[in-house]
Design a protein around this motif. Structure first.
Motif, PDB file in Angstrom:
ATOM      1  N   PHE A  95       0.863  -1.176   0.000  1.00  0.00           N
ATOM      2  CA  PHE A  95       0.000   0.000   0.000  1.00  0.00           C
ATOM      3  C   PHE A  95       0.904   1.231   0.000  1.00  0.00           C
ATOM      4  N   PHE A  96       1.229   1.711  -1.198  1.00  0.00           N
ATOM      5  CA  PHE A  96       2.173   2.812  -1.319  1.00  0.00           C
ATOM      6  C   PHE A  96       1.574   4.125  -0.825  1.00  0.00           C
ATOM      7  N   LYS A  97       0.316   4.386  -1.151  1.00  0.00           N
ATOM      8  CA  LYS A  97      -0.336   5.622  -0.728  1.00  0.00           C
ATOM      9  C   LYS A  97      -1.828   5.359  -0.608  1.00  0.00           C
ATOM     10  N   VAL A  98      -2.355   5.574   0.593  1.00  0.00           N
ATOM     11  CA  VAL A  98      -3.783   5.415   0.850  1.00  0.00           C
ATOM     12  C   VAL A  98      -4.407   6.798   0.899  1.00  0.00           C
ATOM     13  N   GLU A 210      -2.532 -20.792  -9.470  1.00  0.00           N
ATOM     14  CA  GLU A 210      -2.881 -20.637  -8.054  1.00  0.00           C
ATOM     15  C   GLU A 210      -2.068 -19.487  -7.476  1.00  0.00           C
ATOM     16  N   LEU A 211      -2.732 -18.547  -6.845  1.00  0.00           N
ATOM     17  CA  LEU A 211      -2.081 -17.399  -6.228  1.00  0.00           C
ATOM     18  C   LEU A 211      -1.810 -17.703  -4.759  1.00  0.00           C
ATOM     19  N   VAL A 212      -0.566 -17.514  -4.354  1.00  0.00           N
ATOM     20  CA  VAL A 212      -0.159 -17.762  -2.972  1.00  0.00           C
ATOM     21  C   VAL A 212       0.587 -16.539  -2.465  1.00  0.00           C
ATOM     22  N   GLU A 213       0.759 -16.469  -1.157  1.00  0.00           N
ATOM     23  CA  GLU A 213       1.483 -15.366  -0.542  1.00  0.00           C
ATOM     24  C   GLU A 213       2.978 -15.559  -0.708  1.00  0.00           C
ATOM     25  N   ASP A 214       3.678 -14.480  -0.962  1.00  0.00           N
ATOM     26  CA  ASP A 214       5.121 -14.534  -1.167  1.00  0.00           C
ATOM     27  C   ASP A 214       5.817 -14.927   0.130  1.00  0.00           C
ATOM     28  N   ARG A 215       6.739 -15.867   0.014  1.00  0.00           N
ATOM     29  CA  ARG A 215       7.456 -16.341   1.191  1.00  0.00           C
ATOM     30  C   ARG A 215       8.654 -15.479   1.547  1.00  0.00           C
ATOM     31  N   ASP A 216       9.160 -14.713   0.608  1.00  0.00           N
ATOM     32  CA  ASP A 216      10.368 -13.920   0.844  1.00  0.00           C
ATOM     33  C   ASP A 216      10.055 -12.477   1.238  1.00  0.00           C
ATOM     34  N   GLU A 217       9.094 -11.848   0.576  1.00  0.00           N
ATOM     35  CA  GLU A 217       8.757 -10.454   0.858  1.00  0.00           C
ATOM     36  C   GLU A 217       7.481 -10.373   1.690  1.00  0.00           C
ATOM     37  N   HIS A 218       7.327  -9.256   2.401  1.00  0.00           N
ATOM     38  CA  HIS A 218       6.166  -9.034   3.249  1.00  0.00           C
ATOM     39  C   HIS A 218       5.333  -7.889   2.686  1.00  0.00           C
ATOM     40  N   HIS A 219       4.038  -7.955   2.960  1.00  0.00           N
ATOM     41  CA  HIS A 219       3.154  -6.860   2.589  1.00  0.00           C
ATOM     42  C   HIS A 219       3.490  -5.625   3.432  1.00  0.00           C
ATOM     43  N   VAL A 220       3.438  -4.471   2.802  1.00  0.00           N
ATOM     44  CA  VAL A 220       3.886  -3.237   3.449  1.00  0.00           C
ATOM     45  C   VAL A 220       2.787  -2.185   3.332  1.00  0.00           C
ATOM     46  N   VAL A 221       2.641  -1.387   4.401  1.00  0.00           N
ATOM     47  CA  VAL A 221       1.723  -0.246   4.411  1.00  0.00           C
ATOM     48  C   VAL A 221       2.551   1.001   4.682  1.00  0.00           C
ATOM     49  N   ASN A 222       2.504   1.944   3.761  1.00  0.00           N
ATOM     50  CA  ASN A 222       3.237   3.208   3.909  1.00  0.00           C
ATOM     51  C   ASN A 222       2.317   4.210   4.613  1.00  0.00           C
ATOM     52  N   ARG A 223       2.491   4.326   5.913  1.00  0.00           N
ATOM     53  CA  ARG A 223       1.616   5.195   6.701  1.00  0.00           C
ATOM     54  C   ARG A 223       2.017   6.660   6.591  1.00  0.00           C
ATOM     55  N   GLN A 224       3.223   6.956   6.184  1.00  0.00           N
ATOM     56  CA  GLN A 224       3.674   8.341   6.105  1.00  0.00           C
ATOM     57  C   GLN A 224       2.951   9.124   5.017  1.00  0.00           C
ATOM     58  N   LEU A 234      -4.306   4.875  10.475  1.00  0.00           N
ATOM     59  CA  LEU A 234      -3.942   3.733   9.642  1.00  0.00           C
ATOM     60  C   LEU A 234      -2.969   2.835  10.390  1.00  0.00           C
ATOM     61  N   TYR A 235      -3.297   1.546  10.459  1.00  0.00           N
ATOM     62  CA  TYR A 235      -2.415   0.570  11.098  1.00  0.00           C
ATOM     63  C   TYR A 235      -1.412   0.036  10.069  1.00  0.00           C
ATOM     64  N   VAL A 236      -0.280  -0.447  10.564  1.00  0.00           N
ATOM     65  CA  VAL A 236       0.799  -0.879   9.671  1.00  0.00           C
ATOM     66  C   VAL A 236       0.757  -2.373   9.383  1.00  0.00           C
ATOM     67  N   LYS A 403      -1.611  -6.067  17.426  1.00  0.00           N
ATOM     68  CA  LYS A 403      -1.095  -6.642  16.186  1.00  0.00           C
ATOM     69  C   LYS A 403      -0.040  -5.738  15.562  1.00  0.00           C
ATOM     70  N   ASP A 404      -0.215  -4.442  15.692  1.00  0.00           N
ATOM     71  CA  ASP A 404       0.803  -3.515  15.201  1.00  0.00           C
ATOM     72  C   ASP A 404       2.128  -3.703  15.927  1.00  0.00           C
ATOM     73  N   LYS A 405       2.055  -3.868  17.242  1.00  0.00           N
ATOM     74  CA  LYS A 405       3.281  -4.078  18.018  1.00  0.00           C
ATOM     75  C   LYS A 405       3.962  -5.390  17.625  1.00  0.00           C
ATOM     76  N   GLU A 406       3.174  -6.438  17.456  1.00  0.00           N
ATOM     77  CA  GLU A 406       3.746  -7.728  17.053  1.00  0.00           C
ATOM     78  C   GLU A 406       4.343  -7.641  15.656  1.00  0.00           C
ATOM     79  N   TYR A 407       3.681  -6.924  14.761  1.00  0.00           N
ATOM     80  CA  TYR A 407       4.201  -6.780  13.394  1.00  0.00           C
ATOM     81  C   TYR A 407       5.514  -6.001  13.383  1.00  0.00           C
ATOM     82  N   LYS A 408       5.593  -4.919  14.153  1.00  0.00           N
ATOM     83  CA  LYS A 408       6.832  -4.142  14.206  1.00  0.00           C
ATOM     84  C   LYS A 408       7.955  -4.961  14.824  1.00  0.00           C
TER      85      LYS A 408
END
Length: 449
Positions: A95-98, A210-224, A234-236, A403-408
C-alpha cells in the motif's frame, strides 16, 4: 498362328510380372532408406539432449531411445508434469499511498504496488537479459485487481532473475492507481475499524494458476503518505486470505484463484463525540429543566420540550447525511434514538400532569417521583453506554494496536536476521552456540537460512 499367339501372350505376361517385381523392389528400397534416415535423426536429437548440461537424463534411464522430442528441457524442479500443471504465483501487495476513505460511497482511493513471481522453465540456464525477451510470448497469470472501481491506471514492468541453480523466475511489478470498493461495517460507527482490501485475481482457472502469498517479501503499508490522517488512523500490519472466485454462475466448479490483502484503518471519533454525542447529551439534559415551569402552564412545558425534540431530529438528519443507507443501527443511531425516547417521555408526562392538577399535593409528589426515575434512568444509560463502548468497539482497537506491536517486532527481528552474513551464520552451526543465539535473540537461524 496359334503358336505365335501363345508366344506373344506369354511375352506380355512375363513383361508385366517383371515390371511389378521391379516396382516392388524399388518401394522396399525407398522404405529402408526412410527408416535409416529416421533412426539417424532420432539418434542425433538424443545425443543433443544428453549433451545439454541443463538436461536431466536420470528420468529416462529405463526408457528406449525412440521417445518423441520434448518441447522443453527437463529439469528436476522446473518441469510442470501433467498431474500437477498448476503454476503457483507468489503475490505481495504494498500500500504505497492510501487516499481518502469515503464512508458514504463505501470506497477508498489508493496507490498500490502488486508484485508477482513465478517460474519459467523455458528460460532455464539461458542467462538472457530482460531487454532481449518478449514477455508477451511467455506464459502469464493474467492478473487483475478484482475490487477496483472502473479501470485503474496501471504500469506493468517485467524482469527475470536466475537463482544459483540457473532456474528462471519472472518478476512482474504492477503499479495501480485508482478507486477500490470496500463493504464497510458500520455497526460500531463512529468507533469503527474498517478493512481496506486489495483483491488480486487471475483470469485463468484455478486448475492452471494458483495465487499464494510470497514467502520472501512481506506486505507493506506506507503510513507516512496517508492522506486522510485527520479522520482515520492507519495501522501498519496486514492480513492475507486466499479466495476462490466463481467464473461461471451456471457451473460453480469452474473457479479462479484470488488473494485478498487487507490493511486496517480506525476512525478518529473525536469529531462525533464532541459535536454529536456531547450536544445531544446537553439537549436531553435540558429537558429536565422544563419541570421547573409551573404545572398550570402545560403549553409552555410542551413548547420547550417539542423544541428540544426538533433539535434532536435535526442532529439525527446530520448524522444520516454522512452515512450510507444501511438497514441496521449504529452506536450513534442507538444513542440518538434513546435520547429522543427520553424527550418523548418528558413531553408525555407534561401532557399527563394536567389531569392531576385538581389534587396539587398528590401531583407534586408524583412529579417528583417521575423526575427522579427519568433522571436516574438517563444517567445509568449514559454510564452503561460508555462501558459498552469501552468493552466492545474499543476492544477491537486494542487488538489492532497489539497486532501492530507484534508486526513491528517481527519486522525488526527479520531485519536483524537479514543483516547477518552467511559467514556469521556458519559460525553458529554448532549446536551449543546456535542454541545460545536462539535463546538470546528468540530467532531460528537454521530456519532462516
Amino acid at each position: 498362328m496359334r503358336a505365335s499367339y501363345m508366344v506373344r501372350s506369354f511375352w506380355i505376361i512375363t513383361n508385366k510380372m517383371t515390371t511389378a517385381i521391379a516396382y516392388s523392389f524399388m518401394a522396399m528400397d525407398k522404405r529402408q532408406r526412410n527408416e535409416v534416415s529416421e533412426v539417424n535423426r532420432r539418434s542425433s536429437n538424443n545425443s543433443e539432449k544428453y549433451l545439454n548440461p541443463g538436461y536431466d537424463n536420470t528420468s529416462e534411464s529405463g526408457m528406449s531411445r525412440s521417445l518423441k522430442r520434448r518441447p522443453r528441457k527437463r529439469s528436476s524442479s522446473s518441469t510442470r508434469s501433467k498431474k500437477d500443471s498448476r503454476v503457483k504465483v507468489e503475490i505481495v501487495v504494498q500500500f504505497f499511498k492510501v487516499g481518502e476513505i469515503d464512508t458514504l460511497k463505501e470506497q477508498f482511493n489508493a496507490d498500490v504496488i502488486v508484485k508477482a513471481k513465478w517460474r519459467e522453465p523455458t528460460l532455464d540456464g539461458q542467462q538472457t537479459a530482460a531487454d532481449a525477451i518478449d514477455f508477451a510470448r511467455l506464459w502469464s497469470p493474467k492478473l487483475y485487481i478484482e475490487n477496483s472501481l472502473g479501470d485503474p491506471k496501471e504500469q506493468i514492468r517485467h524482469r527475470i532473475i536466475y537463482n544459483e541453480k540457473g532456474e528462471a523466475f519472472i518478476y512482474e511489478k504492477r503499479v495501480a492507481k485508482g478507486t477500490f470498493m470496500e463493504n464497510l461495517e458500520l455497526d460500531d460507527f463512529p468507533f469503527d475499524v474498517q478493512d481496506l482490501t486489495i483483491t488480486v485475481a487471475s483470469e485463468l482457472p484455478i486448475s492452471e494458476c494458483e495465487l499464494v502469498e510470497d514467502r520472501d517479501e512481506h506486505h507493506v503499508v506506507n503510513r507516512q503518505s496517508f492522506v486522510d490522517e485527520q479522520e482515520w488512523h492507519l495501522y501498519v500490519h496486514t492480513e492475507c486470505n486466499k479466495k476462490e472466485l466463481v467464473i461461471d454462475q451456471v457451473d460453480n466448479s469452474v473457479k479462479r484463484s484470488a488473494l485478498s490483502v487487507k490493511c486496517r484503518a480506525a476512525r478518529r471519533p473525536g469529531y462525533f463525540v464532541w459535536n454529536i454525542f456531547m450536544i445531544t447529551f446537553l439537549i436531553c439534559s435540558l429537558a429536565f429543566a422544563t419541570f421547573s415551569v409551573e404545572k398550570t402552564l402545560p403549553q409552555n412545558r410542551l413548547q420547550l420540550s417539542f423544541t428540544l425534540v426538533l433539535t434532536a431530529v435535526a442532529f439525527k438528519s446530520v448524522v444520516n447525511s454522512s452515512l450510507p443507507r444501511i438497514s441496521y443501527l449504529t452506536y450513534m443511531d442507538k444513542y440518538l434514538l434513546v435520547s429522543m425516547v427520553m424527550l418523548s417521555a418528558v413531553c408525555t408526562w407534561h401532557a399527563i400532569v394536567t389531569r392531576l392538577n385538581h389534587n396539587r399535593p398528590y401531583a407534586d409528589r408524583v412529579e417528583n417521583i417521575v423526575l427522579t426515575i427519568l433522571s436516574v434512568l438517563y444517567i445509568v444509560y449514559n454510564i452503561g453506554f460508555i462501558v459498552i463502548i469501552y468493552l466492545f468497539p474499543c476492544k477491537k482497537r486494542r487488538v489492532m494496536s497489539q497486532k501492530d506491536k507484534e508486526y513491528k517486532s517481527f519486522r525488526q527481528r527479520s531485519v536483524y536476521v537479514d543483516s547477518l552474513s552467511r559467514t556469521q551464520v556458519a559460525k553458529y552451526k554448532r549446536k551449543p552456540r546456535r542454541q545460545a543465539l536462539e535463546q538470546n535473540e528468540n530467532i531460528n537461524v537454521t530456519a532462516k537460512y
